[in-house]
Write an enzyme that holds these catalytic residues in place. Structure first.
Site, PDB file in Angstrom:
ATOM      1  N   ASP A  30       0.802  -1.219   0.000  1.00  0.00           N
ATOM      2  CA  ASP A  30       0.000   0.000   0.000  1.00  0.00           C
ATOM      3  C   ASP A  30       0.837   1.272   0.000  1.00  0.00           C
ATOM      4  O   ASP A  30       2.050   1.242   0.210  1.00  0.00           O
ATOM      5  CB  ASP A  30      -0.972   0.004   1.197  1.00  0.00           C
ATOM      6  CG  ASP A  30      -0.357  -0.595   2.460  1.00  0.00           C
ATOM      7  OD1 ASP A  30       0.885  -0.601   2.569  1.00  0.00           O
ATOM      8  OD2 ASP A  30      -1.113  -1.055   3.332  1.00  0.00           O
ATOM      9  N   HIS A  80      -7.591  -5.011   9.560  1.00  0.00           N
ATOM     10  CA  HIS A  80      -7.203  -4.805   8.156  1.00  0.00           C
ATOM     11  C   HIS A  80      -5.890  -5.516   7.825  1.00  0.00           C
ATOM     12  O   HIS A  80      -5.029  -5.703   8.677  1.00  0.00           O
ATOM     13  CB  HIS A  80      -7.163  -3.314   7.777  1.00  0.00           C
ATOM     14  CG  HIS A  80      -6.052  -2.511   8.384  1.00  0.00           C
ATOM     15  ND1 HIS A  80      -6.242  -1.295   8.998  1.00  0.00           N
ATOM     16  CD2 HIS A  80      -4.708  -2.734   8.460  1.00  0.00           C
ATOM     17  CE1 HIS A  80      -5.090  -0.815   9.410  1.00  0.00           C
ATOM     18  NE2 HIS A  80      -4.141  -1.666   9.106  1.00  0.00           N
ATOM     19  N   GLU A 133      -9.747  -2.342   4.507  1.00  0.00           N
ATOM     20  CA  GLU A 133     -10.455  -1.990   5.745  1.00  0.00           C
ATOM     21  C   GLU A 133     -11.765  -2.780   5.847  1.00  0.00           C
ATOM     22  O   GLU A 133     -12.274  -3.295   4.836  1.00  0.00           O
ATOM     23  CB  GLU A 133     -10.758  -0.485   5.744  1.00  0.00           C
ATOM     24  CG  GLU A 133      -9.516   0.408   5.808  1.00  0.00           C
ATOM     25  CD  GLU A 133      -8.908   0.526   7.210  1.00  0.00           C
ATOM     26  OE1 GLU A 133      -9.014  -0.427   8.005  1.00  0.00           O
ATOM     27  OE2 GLU A 133      -8.317   1.572   7.509  1.00  0.00           O
ATOM     28  N   ASP A 159      -8.174  -2.943  13.528  1.00  0.00           N
ATOM     29  CA  ASP A 159      -9.544  -3.232  13.079  1.00  0.00           C
ATOM     30  C   ASP A 159      -9.591  -4.484  12.194  1.00  0.00           C
ATOM     31  O   ASP A 159     -10.599  -4.764  11.552  1.00  0.00           O
ATOM     32  CB  ASP A 159     -10.131  -2.020  12.326  1.00  0.00           C
ATOM     33  CG  ASP A 159      -9.303  -1.637  11.105  1.00  0.00           C
ATOM     34  OD1 ASP A 159      -8.288  -2.317  10.812  1.00  0.00           O
ATOM     35  OD2 ASP A 159      -9.673  -0.656  10.420  1.00  0.00           O
TER      36      ASP A 159
HETATM   37  C1  F6R Z   1       1.258  -1.417   6.051  1.00  0.00           C
HETATM   38  C2  F6R Z   1       0.143  -2.347   6.133  1.00  0.00           C
HETATM   39  C3  F6R Z   1      -0.741  -2.377   7.330  1.00  0.00           C
HETATM   40  C4  F6R Z   1       0.037  -2.644   8.616  1.00  0.00           C
HETATM   41  C5  F6R Z   1      -0.902  -2.628   9.814  1.00  0.00           C
HETATM   42  C6  F6R Z   1      -0.161  -2.833  11.109  1.00  0.00           C
HETATM   43  O1  F6R Z   1       1.938  -1.552   4.823  1.00  0.00           O
HETATM   44  O2  F6R Z   1      -0.073  -3.071   5.213  1.00  0.00           O
HETATM   45  O3  F6R Z   1      -1.734  -3.340   7.145  1.00  0.00           O
HETATM   46  O4  F6R Z   1       0.662  -3.895   8.511  1.00  0.00           O
HETATM   47  O5  F6R Z   1      -1.568  -1.409   9.864  1.00  0.00           O
HETATM   48  O6  F6R Z   1       0.660  -1.729  11.321  1.00  0.00           O
HETATM   49  P1  F6R Z   1       1.716  -1.722  12.517  1.00  0.00           P
HETATM   50  O7  F6R Z   1       2.738  -2.738  12.208  1.00  0.00           O
HETATM   51  O8  F6R Z   1       2.305  -0.328  12.487  1.00  0.00           O
HETATM   52  O9  F6R Z   1       0.966  -2.009  13.755  1.00  0.00           O
END
Ligand code: F6R
Length: 243
Positions: free
Chosen positions: A67, A138, A143, A136
């Site tokens: 992303d 994701h 999402e 959440d």
């Molecule tokens: C980022 C991504 C997100 C993160 C998720 C957890 O490229 O794909 O899905 O893996 O938001 O983020 P952290 O590791 O910061 O808790």
């Protein structure tokens, strides 16, 4: 599904880095699907150390990230391109032209997403997809919603994601409200998926992801259907009383 329990963040990072290095050693031209966020920092550091010790060669590896924030230039320290360069790519022998993220600097996000899907297809899909988990549920920036979305798409970030990610920005208002994300299709088509989760704040959502109903309201729950899913999580995320 294989669940690997790690004592703490450091051990989780080591075990995940070992799985990724095994993939690269086994197939030197692997297509790695990569993620950003705090979960990945430790394992990227370890991969860099393996490279520096001469144990890993990234010269034929190709990467596709999950992303990117819409509207952030690659030179912006909050952009995911900047994160990947700083935390991995600049320190290993991967060819810059083999590293791919959706571009956040486009007028037509839909066109960019279609091009990103075509790119992933032209690479033959993903060999190993690395995933973190949002509070959440994701994965990437898929999402919670009414349906799983197969293709790459532009998404409005959830309030909880904006709040969680505001720790990387000076002000919560600076967090972009939109992002481009790989869809569920290439993630589920990846030959193997490696989900890394740490910390007690994620224990409850991890339990829902792994053992709850498969529903787009908890996007990561679709991973239960992946034939080669490995979860590496620390003890806090795998709180005994929750499992
Ligand atoms: C980022 C991504 C997100 C993160 C998720 C957890 O490229 O794909 O899905 O893996 O938001 O983020 P952290 O590791 O910061 O808790």
């Amino acid at each position: 599904m294989k669940i690997i329990r790690a004592k703490d963040y450091k051990e989780m990072s080591g075990k995940a880095a070992d799985i990724i290095s095994a993939q690269v050693i086994q197939k030197s031209d692997s297509v790695l699907g990569l993620a950003t966020g705090s979960t990945m920092l430790g394992l990227y550091e370890i991969l860099i150390s393996y490279y520096r010790n001469g144990d890993l060669d990234f010269s034929k590896v190709k990467t596709v990230n999950l992303d990117e924030y819409l509207g952030l230039h690659p030179s912006n320290p909050q952009s995911y391109r900047y994160y990947m360069d700083q935390n991995l790519f600049d320190h290993i022998n991967i060819l810059p032209e083999n590293t791919h993220l959706p571009s956040g600097m486009v007028d037509d996000a839909e066109e960019e997403c279609a091009a990103y899907d075509a790119l992933i297809e032209s690479l033959g899909g993903v060999d190993l997809q690395l995933l973190g988990l949002g509070l959440d549920g994701h994965i990437g920036f898929n999402e919670p919603g009414e349906a799983f979305i197969k293709e790459s798409h532009c998404i409005m970030l959830d309030e909880s994601t904006i709040k969680a990610n505001s720790r990387f920005f000076d002000y919560e208002d600076d967090v972009p409200r939109h992002a481009l994300t790989m869809g569920i299709g290439p993630i589920m088509n990846a030959k193997t998926v490696l989900l890394c989760v740490n910390g007690k704040t994620k224990a409850s959502i991890l339990k829902q992801v792994l053992f709850g109903p498969i529903t787009p309201k908890v996007p990561g729950s679709i991973l239960q259907l992946h034939p080669h899913l490995t979860v590496v999580a620390d003890e806090e995320a795998l709180l005994i009383d929750k499992f």
